[in-house]
Design a protein around this motif. Sequence first.
Motif, mmCIF file in Angstrom:
data_model
loop_
_atom_site.group_PDB
_atom_site.id
_atom_site.type_symbol
_atom_site.label_atom_id
_atom_site.label_comp_id
_atom_site.label_asym_id
_atom_site.label_seq_id
_atom_site.Cartn_x
_atom_site.Cartn_y
_atom_site.Cartn_z
ATOM 1 N N THR A 25 0.876 -1.222 0.016
ATOM 2 C CA THR A 25 0.111 -0.123 0.016
ATOM 3 C C THR A 25 0.864 1.020 -0.138
ATOM 4 O O THR A 25 1.887 1.152 0.811
ATOM 5 N N ARG A 40 -2.721 0.919 -5.559
ATOM 6 C CA ARG A 40 -2.789 0.494 -4.287
ATOM 7 C C ARG A 40 -2.318 1.591 -3.422
ATOM 8 O O ARG A 40 -1.242 1.644 -3.056
ATOM 9 N N GLY A 41 -3.229 2.585 -2.934
ATOM 10 C CA GLY A 41 -2.822 3.552 -2.070
ATOM 11 C C GLY A 41 -3.545 4.890 -2.293
ATOM 12 O O GLY A 41 -4.537 5.037 -3.056
ATOM 13 N N GLU A 65 -3.393 3.995 7.727
ATOM 14 C CA GLU A 65 -2.996 2.788 7.173
ATOM 15 C C GLU A 65 -2.302 1.939 8.586
ATOM 16 O O GLU A 65 -2.003 0.730 8.301
#
Length: 246
Positions: A25, A40-41, A65
């Motif tokens: 991520t 992804r992020g 996160e």
Amino acid sequence: MALVTGAAKGIGAHTARLLAEAGATVVASDIDHGGAAPDRGRFIAHDVTDGEQWKAVIASVEATEGRLDILVNNAGMILNKPVLSTTLEEFRRVQTVNVESVWLGMQTAAALMARSGESSIINLSSIYGQIAGPMQAAYSASKGAVRMLTKAVAVEFARAGYGIRVNSVHPGPVDTDLGRSGLAPGIAAGRFASEAEAKAFVAAQFPMGRWVETADVAGVILFLASDASRFMTGTELTVDGAYSIL
């Protein structure tokens, strides 16, 4: 979980994509608000010279996160100018962007990264932190500082038992907008008739026959971020196709 600074374009953007493709991520940060988030992020606006913004970014990563395993201190600038015509303000600006931002990043992220048990910081230096760069005294000074700062913090973090590895990457001239900006003085002086001619001249200086590409650097960063380099810290990896050893 990875944080990549200066990720709106160039090496940073390629690195963010590659880390995401590898399963991480990724929080991609840049002062350029037009940056695109990796698959992804997410993307976050970030002036890496501002200590308060660093605190806010790390707090956001922790809140959203929950951890930080990889920090890529990639954001930076270049100044192609003779030392005698470089002002003190210009010199200080290069050090602020290229060195102080790395210091702030490592200092601010360390506590969160230590919680991961094993984590990795990758600082972007340059071959001009290892050898002299033509008309790049301020830039060479900054990248040399990043090189030694990396080694000093690597030893300190290892002995403290933080579980944070710290390494530096040293690209040669990279085929990006930033890298090609170094051609401008030669073109302005009439040494080259065009950017294409200047670019071809530089390419001929590489024993491997071409400029460094962003993929070349991103791949090395991925290696340093991974468990494949788990016993490497304080190391400098040169990515220049033998350009600097001639």
